[in-house]
Design an enzyme around this catalytic site. Sequence first.
Site, PDB file in Angstrom:
ATOM      1  N   HIS A  88     -24.623  25.508 -64.003  1.00  0.00           N
ATOM      2  CA  HIS A  88     -23.632  26.371 -63.355  1.00  0.00           C
ATOM      3  C   HIS A  88     -22.350  25.601 -63.052  1.00  0.00           C
ATOM      4  O   HIS A  88     -21.252  26.121 -63.215  1.00  0.00           O
ATOM      5  CB  HIS A  88     -24.198  26.945 -62.058  1.00  0.00           C
ATOM      6  CG  HIS A  88     -24.872  28.273 -62.246  1.00  0.00           C
ATOM      7  ND1 HIS A  88     -24.196  29.398 -62.631  1.00  0.00           N
ATOM      8  CD2 HIS A  88     -26.164  28.651 -62.098  1.00  0.00           C
ATOM      9  CE1 HIS A  88     -25.032  30.424 -62.717  1.00  0.00           C
ATOM     10  NE2 HIS A  88     -26.243  29.997 -62.400  1.00  0.00           N
ATOM     11  N   HIS A 147     -17.170  50.944 -14.036  1.00  0.00           N
ATOM     12  CA  HIS A 147     -18.386  51.229 -14.790  1.00  0.00           C
ATOM     13  C   HIS A 147     -19.407  51.942 -13.887  1.00  0.00           C
ATOM     14  O   HIS A 147     -20.040  52.918 -14.279  1.00  0.00           O
ATOM     15  CB  HIS A 147     -19.006  49.927 -15.323  1.00  0.00           C
ATOM     16  CG  HIS A 147     -18.374  49.412 -16.578  1.00  0.00           C
ATOM     17  ND1 HIS A 147     -17.066  49.018 -16.628  1.00  0.00           N
ATOM     18  CD2 HIS A 147     -18.888  49.218 -17.834  1.00  0.00           C
ATOM     19  CE1 HIS A 147     -16.783  48.599 -17.848  1.00  0.00           C
ATOM     20  NE2 HIS A 147     -17.881  48.714 -18.600  1.00  0.00           N
ATOM     21  N   GLN A 150     -30.019  26.021 -63.525  1.00  0.00           N
ATOM     22  CA  GLN A 150     -29.131  26.018 -62.359  1.00  0.00           C
ATOM     23  C   GLN A 150     -28.113  24.899 -62.432  1.00  0.00           C
ATOM     24  O   GLN A 150     -26.968  25.053 -62.017  1.00  0.00           O
ATOM     25  CB  GLN A 150     -29.955  25.886 -61.079  1.00  0.00           C
ATOM     26  CG  GLN A 150     -30.641  27.167 -60.643  1.00  0.00           C
ATOM     27  CD  GLN A 150     -29.667  28.319 -60.453  1.00  0.00           C
ATOM     28  OE1 GLN A 150     -28.772  28.259 -59.636  1.00  0.00           O
ATOM     29  NE2 GLN A 150     -29.835  29.358 -61.259  1.00  0.00           N
ATOM     30  N   ASP A 161     -31.372  36.324 -62.471  1.00  0.00           N
ATOM     31  CA  ASP A 161     -29.916  36.343 -62.572  1.00  0.00           C
ATOM     32  C   ASP A 161     -29.415  37.596 -63.264  1.00  0.00           C
ATOM     33  O   ASP A 161     -28.285  38.030 -63.036  1.00  0.00           O
ATOM     34  CB  ASP A 161     -29.425  35.120 -63.353  1.00  0.00           C
ATOM     35  CG  ASP A 161     -29.238  33.908 -62.461  1.00  0.00           C
ATOM     36  OD1 ASP A 161     -29.258  34.062 -61.233  1.00  0.00           O
ATOM     37  OD2 ASP A 161     -29.090  32.793 -62.995  1.00  0.00           O
ATOM     38  N   GLU A 205     -31.220  28.699 -52.151  1.00  0.00           N
ATOM     39  CA  GLU A 205     -30.754  29.968 -52.717  1.00  0.00           C
ATOM     40  C   GLU A 205     -31.855  30.576 -53.588  1.00  0.00           C
ATOM     41  O   GLU A 205     -32.161  31.761 -53.495  1.00  0.00           O
ATOM     42  CB  GLU A 205     -29.499  29.719 -53.549  1.00  0.00           C
ATOM     43  CG  GLU A 205     -28.956  30.960 -54.246  1.00  0.00           C
ATOM     44  CD  GLU A 205     -27.837  30.628 -55.231  1.00  0.00           C
ATOM     45  OE1 GLU A 205     -27.129  31.560 -55.642  1.00  0.00           O
ATOM     46  OE2 GLU A 205     -27.690  29.442 -55.616  1.00  0.00           O
ATOM     47  N   HIS A 206     -32.436  29.774 -54.472  1.00  0.00           N
ATOM     48  CA  HIS A 206     -33.544  30.197 -55.332  1.00  0.00           C
ATOM     49  C   HIS A 206     -34.731  29.284 -55.080  1.00  0.00           C
ATOM     50  O   HIS A 206     -34.587  28.058 -55.104  1.00  0.00           O
ATOM     51  CB  HIS A 206     -33.171  30.113 -56.815  1.00  0.00           C
ATOM     52  CG  HIS A 206     -31.921  30.843 -57.179  1.00  0.00           C
ATOM     53  ND1 HIS A 206     -30.699  30.204 -57.327  1.00  0.00           N
ATOM     54  CD2 HIS A 206     -31.689  32.156 -57.409  1.00  0.00           C
ATOM     55  CE1 HIS A 206     -29.779  31.094 -57.653  1.00  0.00           C
ATOM     56  NE2 HIS A 206     -30.350  32.289 -57.709  1.00  0.00           N
TER      57      HIS A 206
END
Length: 820
Positions: free
Chosen positions: A261, A418, A258, A359, A325-326
């Site tokens: 990235h 209404h 990770q 991934d 995220e992970h």
Amino acid sequence: MNLFRFPAPATWPALCARPAADPAAEATRRAAVRGIYADVIARGDVALAELTQRFDGVPGAPLTFDSAAIRAAAALAPVELRGALEAAATNIRAFHAAAPTGDFAVETLRGVRAWARRVPLRRVGLYVPGGSAPLVSSLLMLAIPAQLAGCDELVICTPPGAGGTLAPAIALAAEVLGISRIFGLGGAQAVAAMAVGTATVPRCDKICGPGNAWVDAAKRLAPDYGAAYDLPAGPSEALVLADATARPAWVAADLLAQAEHGPDSQVVLVTDSETLLNAVLVEVERQLALLPRRAVAAEALTHSRAVLVPDLATGLAFAEAYASEHLLLAVADPGPLAAQVQRAGSVFLGHFSPESCGDYATGPNHTLPTGGAAAYASGVSVETFTRRITFQELTPTGLQALAGPTIALAEAEGLQAHAEAARVRLVEVPNEADAQAAQSVSTVQPQSLNHSITQSLNRTWPRPHVAALVPYASARDEYGGPPALAALDANENPLGAPVVGAAWARYPDPHQRALTAAWATRLGVPAESLLVTNGSDEGLDLLVRAGCAPGADEGYGDSLLACPPTYGMYGVAAASHNVACRKVPLTADFQLNMPAILADVAAAEASGRPVKLLLLTSPNNPTGNLLAPNAIGTLLKALPNVVVVVDEAYADFADGPTWVARLSEFPNLVVLRTLSKAWGMAGLRVGAVVASAEILGWLRRLKPPYNVSGASQALALQALQTPPAALQGTVSAVRTERDRLANALISNRLIEQVFPSDANFLLVRVRPEMPAPALYKALTERGVVVRDRSREPGCANCLRISIGTAAENDLLLAEIDGLM
């Protein structure tokens, strides 16, 4: 990595903070992106051309890569990449197809019905990062759920490479997915183009996909211009919760996967083992020195964390606070921890589940919420590309029950109109409201995605006598007690024959329940939508028997329609049931002749011999090409009284999506599948009809009880339990051999043309020097059997050659060479 030993919960918010963004830089970027939007709105394609020249150094934008350009670029990709893409696509499609996204209905009060229906977005924009690292996996993760959702159009943008080229890996992924157009546009200008539309780039309802800070800023502004976007997308992140059983080298590799990235990525190690923590820190440094992107990963590690906690329960609480995220659970027994997870994008269980597999190829989507958004947001799925419409229907009884509360609430809010909208109707409600409500039939049926087609089909299908038939039920089906200790109902010989013993002495399951469930799961459809048959031929036979009244010889009865050149059994099925077989040939490029088909169906209706079945094969036999999906979809909508059969015997060899995924959209759609081709089990004679439960209910009334043998059921079930990657390996091998044979035939002096194929065969046109019948005869005399298709429309002087083993194909080539 920054080390923290037993931090107090009060300090966790600071430890969970992501790398801080520069507010001034974000404000500047946002203003610049607004300028890009304004420029694209004002000048359209001219602005895109200038922006692409400025940011990417590529002139001539907006670049459009059509199917030919995609094929050319894909040919430059490594050969082994196709198999990897196909395996990943299979898993991604299987996961997303299985996700529940169906409709539902509820009666909230007597006489008050409410339901919801999922409908696909019409046009979605998919951003696929390119440049130095084209994220080919992102195309799979975005396009597959969009295709499964049934979106009419996918608009795909990816940054152009040097000289305006398309990345070969992205092109190959597009081929695998059946995508025929990609725009060479990147950055904020690509997002702006998809949000507002230009003369070249269509305007999209929603924009999805990862990207850099500029792409993210443009997506966040898209709603201001009328387009939605998928989810907040920030720097990548991962949290590994590990115990003493974790391997330091594996944990370090997960963290670095990770970290590489981007410099703003963040990774976190949380563990209750100080020994493991220290070993991981050492291993991170060792592995970091070996990485090509070590400078990027090293920068990410400066704001990453290693946290020592007293126990795993505390570690999980920290992970929940972080909302990663992970989330990787690198522990001996991950199940109990996984059951408690509430805040994470995607969770990986155990020591053998690296995040990198997620991934690319496990199936769940890798487009996930970041920056703590996993606390409230989900990753991309089929639902990302749909929207839900709700419906309500009140009977007179329902109105009487709800008018009072409605009037009271409306008047409390000061909305008198209404209140009057409910009050004025009370005057018209008859006193017999309850009786009328009991007899009331809704004009809308929420369980069908296309009620008008369902109604039309029910008026014309099946033949009247079929509806009166009762499906076969054995005594064992009706037996309602405990498991039978003595099965004495079917006059079997329980001792069996000397050759096979007692293994096959009993009759097989007449309903193939286990096989049906396994195959339906594999295709991502409910079990009631799949009927196992003795080859797909039996499925075709059942459809003709169910829907078509005979009488062709006497000048009356129903018709079926085929589009030659196509599968020869269509004519056989018609003749065996005395049903007229109408024919509308394919066009010169082997596609459906839409005006001619619609005109022929209308003429048949006017003559009193209506078309009940339209029979299509895609990939087509003998031409090998896929029929255009848009054309098939148009026919399904335009011909609500006709059951459109798409025979997908060769679909596993093709790159296009299966029509199975669109069954809920078209009640008059039937898909035929088989284990004969890609599965290599032609000798078992196992096929399937995949359709609505209504249509299959009619076929089950006609199906003989023991149409599939016990041996065939057992072997087919065993095959369907093998991993999808195993099938993909076989398919890839056949495709590779197909391409090798095609290339060899193209250079042969007796062959004039080899047609492109998405199947496990090739259609070739022979040169006039030795016409197809003569070459067929000569090969047959030499023991090489092919198929002469030269008498069919559009196939003058053509042979069809099935892909055999490498040795068989080499023999074919040698014999042809010997004839020259």
